[in-house]
Motif scaffolding. Structure first.
Motif, PDB file in Angstrom:
ATOM      1  N   ASP A  19       0.798  -1.226   0.000  1.00 24.49           N
ATOM      2  CA  ASP A  19       0.000   0.000   0.000  1.00 24.49           C
ATOM      3  C   ASP A  19       0.830   1.276   0.000  1.00 24.49           C
ATOM      4  N   VAL A  20       2.140   1.169  -0.233  1.00 22.27           N
ATOM      5  CA  VAL A  20       3.001   2.356  -0.252  1.00 22.27           C
ATOM      6  C   VAL A  20       2.873   3.055  -1.606  1.00 22.27           C
ATOM      7  N   THR A  21       2.485   4.317  -1.591  1.00 19.44           N
ATOM      8  CA  THR A  21       2.277   5.084  -2.815  1.00 19.44           C
ATOM      9  C   THR A  21       3.606   5.646  -3.327  1.00 19.44           C
ATOM     10  N   PRO A  22       3.641   6.155  -4.574  1.00 22.14           N
ATOM     11  CA  PRO A  22       4.875   6.762  -5.085  1.00 22.14           C
ATOM     12  C   PRO A  22       5.410   7.883  -4.211  1.00 22.14           C
ATOM     13  N   PHE A  23       4.540   8.775  -3.726  1.00 23.89           N
ATOM     14  CA  PHE A  23       5.039   9.861  -2.885  1.00 23.89           C
ATOM     15  C   PHE A  23       5.567   9.331  -1.565  1.00 23.89           C
ATOM     16  N   GLN A  24       4.913   8.311  -1.006  1.00 28.83           N
ATOM     17  CA  GLN A  24       5.398   7.738   0.247  1.00 28.83           C
ATOM     18  C   GLN A  24       6.747   7.056   0.046  1.00 28.83           C
ATOM     19  N   SER A  25       6.958   6.446  -1.111  1.00 25.74           N
ATOM     20  CA  SER A  25       8.247   5.838  -1.424  1.00 25.74           C
ATOM     21  C   SER A  25       9.322   6.921  -1.504  1.00 25.74           C
ATOM     22  N   PHE A  26       9.010   8.027  -2.177  1.00 33.32           N
ATOM     23  CA  PHE A  26       9.926   9.160  -2.228  1.00 33.32           C
ATOM     24  C   PHE A  26      10.170   9.714  -0.830  1.00 33.32           C
TER      25      PHE A  26
ATOM     26  N   GLN B 293       3.804   5.753   7.773  1.00 32.60           N
ATOM     27  CA  GLN B 293       4.025   6.276   6.431  1.00 32.60           C
ATOM     28  C   GLN B 293       3.381   7.646   6.268  1.00 32.60           C
ATOM     29  N   LYS B 294       2.177   7.810   6.796  1.00 32.20           N
ATOM     30  CA  LYS B 294       1.496   9.102   6.675  1.00 32.20           C
ATOM     31  C   LYS B 294       2.227  10.180   7.462  1.00 32.20           C
ATOM     32  N   PHE B 295       2.683   9.820   8.661  1.00 31.36           N
ATOM     33  CA  PHE B 295       3.446  10.782   9.462  1.00 31.36           C
ATOM     34  C   PHE B 295       4.703  11.191   8.729  1.00 31.36           C
ATOM     35  N   ASN B 296       5.397  10.211   8.158  1.00 29.33           N
ATOM     36  CA  ASN B 296       6.636  10.523   7.449  1.00 29.33           C
ATOM     37  C   ASN B 296       6.373  11.388   6.223  1.00 29.33           C
ATOM     38  N   ALA B 297       5.268  11.100   5.511  1.00 28.02           N
ATOM     39  CA  ALA B 297       4.935  11.907   4.339  1.00 28.02           C
ATOM     40  C   ALA B 297       4.680  13.367   4.736  1.00 28.02           C
ATOM     41  N   VAL B 298       3.975  13.559   5.861  1.00 25.73           N
ATOM     42  CA  VAL B 298       3.725  14.917   6.357  1.00 25.73           C
ATOM     43  C   VAL B 298       5.041  15.573   6.780  1.00 25.73           C
ATOM     44  N   ALA B 299       5.893  14.797   7.478  1.00 27.60           N
ATOM     45  CA  ALA B 299       7.173  15.329   7.939  1.00 27.60           C
ATOM     46  C   ALA B 299       8.067  15.723   6.774  1.00 27.60           C
ATOM     47  N   VAL B 300       8.043  14.925   5.707  1.00 27.36           N
ATOM     48  CA  VAL B 300       8.853  15.250   4.532  1.00 27.36           C
ATOM     49  C   VAL B 300       8.330  16.526   3.870  1.00 27.36           C
ATOM     50  N   THR B 301       7.008  16.672   3.813  1.00 28.46           N
ATOM     51  CA  THR B 301       6.433  17.903   3.273  1.00 28.46           C
ATOM     52  C   THR B 301       6.868  19.102   4.114  1.00 28.46           C
TER      53      THR B 301
ATOM     54  N   ILE C 270      11.209  17.900  13.955  1.00 25.73           N
ATOM     55  CA  ILE C 270      10.265  16.997  13.297  1.00 25.73           C
ATOM     56  C   ILE C 270      10.949  16.260  12.149  1.00 25.73           C
ATOM     57  N   SER C 271      11.755  16.972  11.377  1.00 29.20           N
ATOM     58  CA  SER C 271      12.462  16.363  10.248  1.00 29.20           C
ATOM     59  C   SER C 271      13.445  15.295  10.723  1.00 29.20           C
ATOM     60  N   ILE C 272      14.193  15.609  11.780  1.00 24.77           N
ATOM     61  CA  ILE C 272      15.171  14.659  12.290  1.00 24.77           C
ATOM     62  C   ILE C 272      14.472  13.451  12.904  1.00 24.77           C
ATOM     63  N   PHE C 273      13.382  13.696  13.626  1.00 21.89           N
ATOM     64  CA  PHE C 273      12.609  12.592  14.200  1.00 21.89           C
ATOM     65  C   PHE C 273      12.091  11.677  13.105  1.00 21.89           C
ATOM     66  N   SER C 274      11.603  12.265  12.019  1.00 23.29           N
ATOM     67  CA  SER C 274      11.112  11.489  10.889  1.00 23.29           C
ATOM     68  C   SER C 274      12.225  10.668  10.262  1.00 23.29           C
ATOM     69  N   CYS C 275      13.417  11.244  10.181  1.00 21.36           N
ATOM     70  CA  CYS C 275      14.573  10.529   9.634  1.00 21.36           C
ATOM     71  C   CYS C 275      14.860   9.278  10.469  1.00 21.36           C
ATOM     72  N   GLY C 276      14.909   9.447  11.795  1.00 18.03           N
ATOM     73  CA  GLY C 276      15.124   8.304  12.667  1.00 18.03           C
ATOM     74  C   GLY C 276      14.018   7.280  12.546  1.00 18.03           C
ATOM     75  N   LEU C 277      12.798   7.753  12.357  1.00 19.08           N
ATOM     76  CA  LEU C 277      11.644   6.862  12.200  1.00 19.08           C
ATOM     77  C   LEU C 277      11.805   5.983  10.965  1.00 19.08           C
ATOM     78  N   VAL C 278      12.225   6.575   9.864  1.00 14.67           N
ATOM     79  CA  VAL C 278      12.425   5.821   8.630  1.00 14.67           C
ATOM     80  C   VAL C 278      13.562   4.816   8.784  1.00 14.67           C
ATOM     81  N   ILE C 279      14.616   5.223   9.492  1.00 17.11           N
ATOM     82  CA  ILE C 279      15.743   4.318   9.702  1.00 17.11           C
ATOM     83  C   ILE C 279      15.309   3.103  10.505  1.00 17.11           C
ATOM     84  N   LEU C 280      14.561   3.343  11.584  1.00 18.64           N
ATOM     85  CA  LEU C 280      14.093   2.226  12.406  1.00 18.64           C
ATOM     86  C   LEU C 280      13.146   1.335  11.608  1.00 18.64           C
ATOM     87  N   LEU C 281      12.295   1.968  10.783  1.00 19.73           N
ATOM     88  CA  LEU C 281      11.394   1.203   9.926  1.00 19.73           C
ATOM     89  C   LEU C 281      12.178   0.334   8.953  1.00 19.73           C
ATOM     90  N   SER C 282      13.223   0.896   8.365  1.00 17.65           N
ATOM     91  CA  SER C 282      14.044   0.150   7.418  1.00 17.65           C
ATOM     92  C   SER C 282      14.758  -1.004   8.118  1.00 17.65           C
TER      93      SER C 282
END
Length: 505
Positions: free
Chosen positions: A25-32, A167-175, A318-330
């Motif tokens: 269910d990961v969309t193109p923008f969420q992948s980016f 994923q939604k939180f990260n998409a918002v954080a990236v925006t 928020i940006s740094i927290f999101s970065c750590g979130l993606v790393i832990l997810l990965s």
């Protein structure tokens, strides 16, 4: 169906159990957003800018474009791999299919080692380089340790609770990061110009660093000052391949994932360079901030004032927290993928998907705990941030070098991609990528990287013990990847799938 290549891969429905699979269910923008969020220029610059000032001086920022071009070439090659082997576990899967499962396991363990240390490096940045300025307190090793450990717990809880929410939180954080960083750059230049604070001579100053031998390549155990500046970009522009680690959750991964990777590198490279120019031009006397643990935040707070400056620092957090979130997810997805193949310590529990939450809860808790252990080991080191980010730069350089060389040697045996190809540019891109990675790895001969090398050695030793156990109990044949099916079958299934049929969790 015609034979499209020799390389095989694990299917998207291994072992036939719905409890061992993930929702696509990961969309193109969420992948980016995953690739963009992992790289996170806010994280990298706030973490490593101070170290660059002390080793290279302000003029070290001009190493940034070199790193961006080099990593862009790497992103193109890894994108080509991701388009041909679109399976969760990225380099672990790639090495297992292209070479052999034993070597694939080694690369998977190196990737796990990297994700564990970079998680700590990123989250430690919040506590050590932003919050002290934001709340006006003196940062110490103990309070940085406490805050970072709490941040990891919150991130693990979010990932375990819901991938969709994460994923939604990260998409918002990236925006927020995109808008916030661009707005921050504009404000810094505008306010700096109005107040006559911009000093572009700083862009070419070596600060306290001696000009003698400044541009030299260095000796056997030393690196020249200017070249050391490349660590800023080399630490920041990594992790773009994390989009490939969610391939089995991404719609049309062969097309979407490679595009997300190179677009993240290019966009972050441009924005990051502008941000570096703004901050450096506003340093004032560059020698006064070279000893500060929070130089970037100091500049923002001084130039924009306490209210606006603090508001923008909140966006940075928020940006740094999101970065750590993606790393832990990965990291969670890598552990889950290796456990699904029954080759990670504790795989019996770590491969499970929660029937209620539809997430790999056990793997998430495990990665979070490992992050806490790594953090505790380095927490009392007076130079903890430098050690963490150095190790988090060395390990991906090794991973990228191996991946690019694998692709160079085996690319003609890979099945064709239905979503991404370099065409006639493949050869030149490969040459540039290999040259850049050889140059980057040569940096780590400097004596200042003794502690990062020690961390790598210890983690490699632990991995070697478990690998020896696997080989002793199963043999090399017992390491064969399970449920092998042709890559083109995965791609064909993806093209015909109705992704809207099942709501995501």
């Amino acid at each position: 169906m015609e034979n499209r290549g020799k390389i095989q891969s694990c299917g998207t429905q291994p072992q036939g159990s719905e409890h061992d699979t993930l929702k696509r269910d990961v969309t193109p923008f969420q992948s980016f957003a995953v690739a963009f969020g992992f790289v996170s220029i806010a994280t990298g610059i706030f973490t490593a800018y101070g170290a660059m000032l002390s080793t290279s001086g302000p003029v070290g920022i001009w190493t940034w474009p070199i790193v961006v071009v080099g990593q862009l070439m790497v992103a193109f090659i890894l994108g080509s791999l991701a388009a041909r082997i679109p399976v969760t576990g990225y380099v672990y899967q790639w090495a297992s299919r292209i070479t052999n499962p034993v070597f694939g396991w080694i690369m998977g363990w190196i990737s796990f080692t990297f994700l564990a240390v970079v998680l700590c490096a990123v989250d430690y940045t919040i506590a050590s380089t932003v919050l002290p300025v934001l709340f006006g307190y003196e940062g110490t090793a103990n309070n940085a340790w406490l805050i970072t450990s709490l941040v990891i717990i919150v991130q693990a809880g979010m990932i375990a609770f819901s991938t969709k929410f994460t994923q939604k939180f990260n998409a918002v954080a990236v925006t927020i990061q995109l808008v916030g960083m661009i707005g921050l750059i504009i404000l810094l230049f505008t306010v700096g110009y109005i107040n006559n604070e911009l000093d572009f001579a700083n862009l070419f100053s070596t600060g306290k660093v001696s000009a003698e031998g400044y541009y030299s390549f260095g000796g056997l155990t030393s690196v020249g000052p200017w070249i050391m500046g490349t660590l800023l970009g080399a630490f920041t522009i990594v992790g773009f391949e994390s989009a490939a680690n969610l391939a089995e959750e991404t719609r049309e991964p062969a097309r979407v994932v490679p595009k997300a990777m190179w677009q993240a590198v290019l966009s972050l490279g441009i924005i990051g360079m502008l941000f570096l120019i703004a901050v450096t031009a506003l340093l004032g006397d560059p020698t006064t901030l070279e000893t500060s643990g929070t130089p970037t935040a100091d500049v923002i707070a001084r130039v924009l004032g306490p209210v606006l400056g603090n508001f923008l620092l909140v966006l940075v957090v928020i940006s740094i927290f999101s970065c750590g979130l993606v790393i832990l997810l990965s990291g969670t997805r890598l552990v889950w993928a290796m456990s699904r193949d029954e080759r990670f310590p504790g795989w019996q529990q770590l491969h499970k998907i929660s029937p209620t939450l539809k997430t790999p809860v056990n793997a998430t808790i495990f990665v979070g705990l490992i992050g806490e252990v790594v953090l505790a080991i380095f927490s009392q080191d007076t130079d903890a941030l430098f050690v963490l980010f150095s190790a988090a730069t060395l390990l991906p350089a090794i991973i990228y070098a191996v991946s690019v060389l694998m692709y160079a040697l085996k690319r003609k045996e890979l099945p064709p991609s239905h979503g991404f190809t370099l065409g006639a540019w493949e050869g030149p891109v490969l040459i540039f990528a290999i040259a850049w990675l050889a140059f980057e790895l040569a940096l780590f001969r400097d004596a200042s990287f003794a502690k990062p090398w020690f961390y790598v050695a210890v983690m490699f030793a632990l991995g070697a013990v478990y690998l020896t156990y696997l080989l002793a109990t199963r043999g090399a044949k017992g390491m064969k990847m399970p449920e092998l099916i042709a890559i083109d079958s995965i791609l064909d299934a993806d093209r015909g799938a109705d992704f809207s049929a099942t709501p995501a969790e």
